[in-house]
Design a protein around this motif. Sequence first.
Motif, PDB file in Angstrom:
ATOM      1  N   UNK A 129       0.880  -1.181   0.000  1.00 57.84           N
ATOM      2  CA  UNK A 129       0.000   0.000   0.000  1.00 57.84           C
ATOM      3  C   UNK A 129       0.915   1.228   0.000  1.00 57.84           C
ATOM      4  N   UNK A 130       1.586   1.436  -1.121  1.00 56.64           N
ATOM      5  CA  UNK A 130       2.746   2.333  -1.156  1.00 56.64           C
ATOM      6  C   UNK A 130       2.409   3.810  -1.007  1.00 56.64           C
ATOM      7  N   UNK A 131       1.164   4.210  -1.281  1.00 55.51           N
ATOM      8  CA  UNK A 131       0.792   5.625  -1.175  1.00 55.51           C
ATOM      9  C   UNK A 131       1.776   6.496  -1.938  1.00 55.51           C
ATOM     10  N   UNK A 132       2.258   7.545  -1.285  1.00 59.07           N
ATOM     11  CA  UNK A 132       3.159   8.490  -1.954  1.00 59.07           C
ATOM     12  C   UNK A 132       4.598   7.978  -2.023  1.00 59.07           C
ATOM     13  N   UNK A 158      -3.411   1.660  -5.507  1.00 59.64           N
ATOM     14  CA  UNK A 158      -4.579   1.787  -6.358  1.00 59.64           C
ATOM     15  C   UNK A 158      -4.722   3.198  -6.916  1.00 59.64           C
ATOM     16  N   UNK A 159      -4.259   4.160  -6.135  1.00 59.88           N
ATOM     17  CA  UNK A 159      -4.525   5.564  -6.425  1.00 59.88           C
ATOM     18  C   UNK A 159      -3.501   6.115  -7.436  1.00 59.88           C
ATOM     19  N   UNK A 160      -3.971   6.573  -8.608  1.00 61.58           N
ATOM     20  CA  UNK A 160      -3.013   7.025  -9.629  1.00 61.58           C
ATOM     21  C   UNK A 160      -2.216   8.257  -9.215  1.00 61.58           C
ATOM     22  N   UNK A 161      -2.777   9.089  -8.335  1.00 61.93           N
ATOM     23  CA  UNK A 161      -2.018  10.266  -7.878  1.00 61.93           C
ATOM     24  C   UNK A 161      -0.886   9.800  -6.957  1.00 61.93           C
ATOM     25  N   UNK A 208      -4.120  -4.179  -4.831  1.00 58.52           N
ATOM     26  CA  UNK A 208      -3.285  -5.187  -4.171  1.00 58.52           C
ATOM     27  C   UNK A 208      -4.049  -6.500  -3.976  1.00 58.52           C
ATOM     28  N   UNK A 209      -5.357  -6.379  -3.777  1.00 59.60           N
ATOM     29  CA  UNK A 209      -6.143  -7.577  -3.465  1.00 59.60           C
ATOM     30  C   UNK A 209      -6.289  -8.507  -4.667  1.00 59.60           C
ATOM     31  N   UNK A 210      -5.994  -8.005  -5.861  1.00 61.52           N
ATOM     32  CA  UNK A 210      -6.098  -8.883  -7.036  1.00 61.52           C
ATOM     33  C   UNK A 210      -4.733  -9.144  -7.677  1.00 61.52           C
ATOM     34  N   UNK A 211      -3.667  -8.772  -6.978  1.00 57.36           N
ATOM     35  CA  UNK A 211      -2.313  -8.984  -7.523  1.00 57.36           C
ATOM     36  C   UNK A 211      -1.930 -10.452  -7.414  1.00 57.36           C
ATOM     37  N   UNK A 212      -1.169 -10.910  -8.401  1.00 57.70           N
ATOM     38  CA  UNK A 212      -0.623 -12.269  -8.331  1.00 57.70           C
ATOM     39  C   UNK A 212       0.832 -12.158  -7.877  1.00 57.70           C
ATOM     40  N   UNK A 263     -14.418   2.777  -5.546  1.00 52.54           N
ATOM     41  CA  UNK A 263     -15.028   1.454  -5.547  1.00 52.54           C
ATOM     42  C   UNK A 263     -14.122   0.382  -4.940  1.00 52.54           C
ATOM     43  N   UNK A 264     -12.827   0.487  -5.261  1.00 49.98           N
ATOM     44  CA  UNK A 264     -11.890  -0.576  -4.849  1.00 49.98           C
ATOM     45  C   UNK A 264     -11.088  -0.201  -3.608  1.00 49.98           C
ATOM     46  N   UNK A 265     -11.264   1.032  -3.124  1.00 51.37           N
ATOM     47  CA  UNK A 265     -10.413   1.489  -2.020  1.00 51.37           C
ATOM     48  C   UNK A 265     -10.813   0.829  -0.693  1.00 51.37           C
ATOM     49  N   UNK A 266      -9.860   0.187  -0.075  1.00 52.49           N
ATOM     50  CA  UNK A 266     -10.114  -0.471   1.219  1.00 52.49           C
ATOM     51  C   UNK A 266     -10.438   0.601   2.256  1.00 52.49           C
ATOM     52  N   UNK A 267     -11.510   0.385   2.988  1.00 57.12           N
ATOM     53  CA  UNK A 267     -11.817   1.242   4.133  1.00 57.12           C
ATOM     54  C   UNK A 267     -12.504   2.557   3.828  1.00 57.12           C
TER      55      UNK A 267
END
Length: 391
Positions: free
Chosen positions: A78-81, A100-103, A239-243, A286-290
């Motif tokens: 969950x790398x964020x910035x 998940x977040x493109x920014x 991350x939840x759908x990563x292999x 939609x896909x963001x945890x929490x």
Amino acid sequence: MLKCDNKIQTTIDMVEQHQNSSSEIASLADVDWSFAERERPHAIESIHPYPAKFIGELPRALLRILPCPKGTLVFDPFAGSGTTLLEAQRLGLPSVGVDLNPIACLIARVKTGVAPDNLTEKARAIGSAAAQSRAKRIWKIPNVDHWFKADVQTAIGALLDKIREVDNQATNDALRLALSSILVRVSNQDSDTRYAAVDKKVSREDVFSHFLGAAEKLNKALLSRDWSLAQARVIEANTLTMKPEDIGGRVGLVVTSPPYPNAYEYWLYHKYRMWWLGFDPLAVKQQEIGARAHFFKRNHHTEEHFWDQMRETFHLVRKVLVKRGYACFVIGRSKIHGKIIDNADIIQAVATEAGFTTTTRIERTISATRKSFNLSHANIKTETVLVLQKN
Ligand SMILES: C[S@@+](CC[C@H](N)C(=O)[O-])C[C@H]1O[C@@H](n2cnc3c(N)ncnc32)[C@H](O)[C@@H]1O
């Protein structure tokens, strides 16, 4: 349990100690996890705002103390910035991060990527060319007129058109980041953390001058990095759908702070940045945890969703992490419909199920800056650092 009697009352819980890792665990106990004596952060750490980001010292302490065997990667799911990636790079360690977040991904890529040639000159040329254009357009951005004055909209659009013509990826990313960093400033939004529309008397000239100022600041920060740029790969994905094979190598050490229920809203914070840069914030939401939105609808999410999401995360982490490798999770508490949830307990339980042992549990005070993004409803004052080891 070992209690440190300092004024910030950090508690360090050494749950289980293994023979071959006892020196690392002892070193963890020596750290002042409040980082009360912080040095002035490097300029690269503040090139763009991001909610709930790590202070550099936190991943730095973990990366310095815990081993990452040669030939393996540091991983932040969950790398964020990109704070973990940046700190790994400063220590010469290759890394990979997913968000998940493109920014978030844009910030992380620019922070850890090569400095583009002549960034300031390019920004100046783009600003001058964009200033010639006064073409009005209809934007497919909800409520755009409420949040951005008409002449500010045309200035942003003209800058984006010119940036789009830049082929070099590093330059294009840096210019988009510079523009993204000023969008709240040139909008009618009161501040990054206050979603009220106010008249800030911003003109189209301000858009061009703030853009140039942001590019200059970014250029200076990039050029003042005095470390070599170890590989840092940023993957924009759920991350939840990563292999496991998507990670691209064996992982030696995980350092992350996962999103948690009903707390920060990363998609909302960057909603207009995403609209302007051509991303879809609603798909991110939609896909963001929490995300809070998931907790205030019919058939709303519950604590159980978070259990399942963390199970998926540990499934991935377990597959990619080397034997006896460490996974560090930094996490706070949540309030879901009035009930306080200790997310660290959930992570610990899920990690145990997945075959990890908790070696250290630290309760640390969150710094005042982090708290400025904070949420009165969650009243988050401390967070937990969990150091888990794969059995
Ligand atoms: C606490 S923040 C990480 C901040 C980071 N440590 C930093 O220093 O910037 C948690 C991150 O998880 C991301 N996230 C939420 N749901 C996700 C998902 N399903 N897959 C990947 N990332 C996700 C958010 O976009 C956010 O950037």
